[in-house]
Motif scaffolding. Structure first.
Motif, PDB file in Angstrom:
ATOM      1  N   ARG A 161       0.828  -1.198   0.000  1.00 26.32           N
ATOM      2  CA  ARG A 161       0.000   0.000   0.000  1.00 26.32           C
ATOM      3  C   ARG A 161       0.870   1.259   0.000  1.00 26.32           C
ATOM      4  O   ARG A 161       0.547   2.250  -0.671  1.00 26.32           O
ATOM      5  N   LEU A 162       1.965   1.231   0.733  1.00 27.69           N
ATOM      6  CA  LEU A 162       2.869   2.374   0.776  1.00 27.69           C
ATOM      7  C   LEU A 162       3.434   2.660  -0.608  1.00 27.69           C
ATOM      8  O   LEU A 162       3.499   3.825  -1.037  1.00 27.69           O
ATOM      9  N   ILE A 163       3.824   1.624  -1.331  1.00 25.56           N
ATOM     10  CA  ILE A 163       4.354   1.824  -2.686  1.00 25.56           C
ATOM     11  C   ILE A 163       3.279   2.430  -3.587  1.00 25.56           C
ATOM     12  O   ILE A 163       3.545   3.339  -4.388  1.00 25.56           O
ATOM     13  N   THR A 164       2.036   1.960  -3.454  1.00 28.88           N
ATOM     14  CA  THR A 164       0.943   2.513  -4.256  1.00 28.88           C
ATOM     15  C   THR A 164       0.768   4.011  -4.000  1.00 28.88           C
ATOM     16  O   THR A 164       0.612   4.804  -4.941  1.00 28.88           O
ATOM     17  N   LEU A 165       0.819   4.416  -2.736  1.00 29.42           N
ATOM     18  CA  LEU A 165       0.659   5.836  -2.402  1.00 29.42           C
ATOM     19  C   LEU A 165       1.861   6.661  -2.874  1.00 29.42           C
ATOM     20  O   LEU A 165       1.699   7.808  -3.312  1.00 29.42           O
ATOM     21  N   LEU A 166       3.045   6.095  -2.805  1.00 29.69           N
ATOM     22  CA  LEU A 166       4.221   6.804  -3.287  1.00 29.69           C
ATOM     23  C   LEU A 166       4.127   7.030  -4.802  1.00 29.69           C
ATOM     24  O   LEU A 166       4.494   8.099  -5.304  1.00 29.69           O
ATOM     25  N   ILE A 167       3.621   6.034  -5.520  1.00 33.28           N
ATOM     26  CA  ILE A 167       3.437   6.193  -6.968  1.00 33.28           C
ATOM     27  C   ILE A 167       2.458   7.324  -7.252  1.00 33.28           C
ATOM     28  O   ILE A 167       2.679   8.164  -8.142  1.00 33.28           O
ATOM     29  N   GLU A 168       1.372   7.373  -6.484  1.00 35.11           N
ATOM     30  CA  GLU A 168       0.347   8.396  -6.698  1.00 35.11           C
ATOM     31  C   GLU A 168       0.856   9.803  -6.398  1.00 35.11           C
ATOM     32  O   GLU A 168       0.336  10.777  -6.945  1.00 35.11           O
ATOM     33  N   HIS A 169       1.879   9.917  -5.549  1.00 36.77           N
ATOM     34  CA  HIS A 169       2.350  11.238  -5.140  1.00 36.77           C
ATOM     35  C   HIS A 169       3.777  11.528  -5.604  1.00 36.77           C
ATOM     36  O   HIS A 169       4.462  12.375  -5.030  1.00 36.77           O
ATOM     37  N   SER A 170       4.207  10.845  -6.654  1.00 38.71           N
ATOM     38  CA  SER A 170       5.500  11.128  -7.268  1.00 38.71           C
ATOM     39  C   SER A 170       5.257  11.655  -8.676  1.00 38.71           C
ATOM     40  O   SER A 170       4.421  11.103  -9.414  1.00 38.71           O
TER      41      SER A 170
END
Length: 276
Positions: A161-170
């Motif tokens: 989930r953390l990787i998914t959120l990082l993708i969304e905010h990069s």
């Protein structure tokens, strides 16, 4: 699993140790992970814990393990005169990678457990670690009905989930160039001179959870443009994420991840050294 090993090394080739130089200058020693300050903001993503819907809450992992040894169904795990079952199996905690324990287990949020037992989510002056929730344990051992957070690594669900959120905010999304660092305590050979660093796409970062070279998620993962960096310290039950406010807000308000901010974060400049 050769196919997983090949996939990880192909998509995340080794990078020069010098890729961590900026973190060393910013954070100091990275033996257990480079702990970043706010950049400009930060939050702690808490590792998941689980509770069994029908588990015996009155029995601790240690008591259960002692009963098994008395029955002869398990043998004590002693190495060099040290009973390794004092931690790990006997306390209920995992060190390294972990994931959802299976049917009958439900996510137990830190905030809910804190409300139940009357402990703070994180005691003042501490970081998320085994000192949390003393009222929930018996002589340091958790109830058999609870699987506490893993130590030194995120759990699989939190990592994904953390990787998914990082993708969304990069800005570059899944194509964001990244580096992953494994501290010498978890990297192959415990090499303190040649630091273990890999480079790849953020979109491929979920693969790192199954890196066959280690039993841990990366100590640090950061964007090549240094817009954000995360640290999972070898001794802690959570990951510190430093970066822009929109990313931190997303973590704090996400329905899957449980994240908090520490008012007096011991890892921030000017605060007391953190205790574990």
């Amino acid at each position: 699993m050769p196919e997983i090993s090949t996939c990880v090394t192909a998509r995340w080739p080794l990078a020069p140790s010098a890729a961590t130089d900026w973190l060393h200058e910013l954070c100091g020693d990275g033996v257990t992970g480079f702990m970043p300050p706010a950049m400009p903001d930060a939050a702690w993503v808490l590792n998941a814990m689980y509770e069994h819907e029908q588990g015996p809450a009155a029995i601790s992992h240690h008591e259960h393990h002692q009963a098994q040894m008395a029955e002869g169904s398990v043998e004590p795990h002693v190495v060099a005169g040290i009973d390794l079952d004092v931690t790990g199996v006997a306390t209920g905690g995992d060190v390294g990678r972990a994931e959802h324990p299976g049917p009958g287990w439900q996510r137990l949020r830190w905030a809910d457990l804190a409300h139940r037992v009357g402990d703070p989510v994180i005691p003042e002056g501490l970081l998320p670690c085994y000192h949390c929730f003393p009222s929930a344990t018996k002589d340091g051992s958790w109830p058999l009905s609870i699987t506490p957070p893993t130590e030194g690594s995120t759990d699989r669900e939190t990592w994904n989930r953390l990787i998914t959120l990082l993708i969304e905010h990069s800005p570059d999304g899944a194509d964001t160039a990244c580096f992953a660092y494994y501290n010498p305590l978890m990297a192959p050979g415990c090499d303190f001179e040649n630091l273990h660093v890999r480079t790849g796409r953020l979109g491929d970062a979920k693969l790192l959870y199954d890196n066959p070279e280690t039993e841990y998620s990366p100590s640090n993962l950061w964007a090549a443009d240094r817009s954000w960096v995360l640290c999972t310290d070898y001794d802690l039950w959570a990951t510190k994420v430093s970066g822009p406010r929109p990313l931190i807000d997303a973590l704090l308000h996400d329905r899957e991840i449980e994240a908090i901010q520490l008012p007096n974060d011991p890892t921030e400049p000017g605060q007391a050294p953190h205790a574990v």
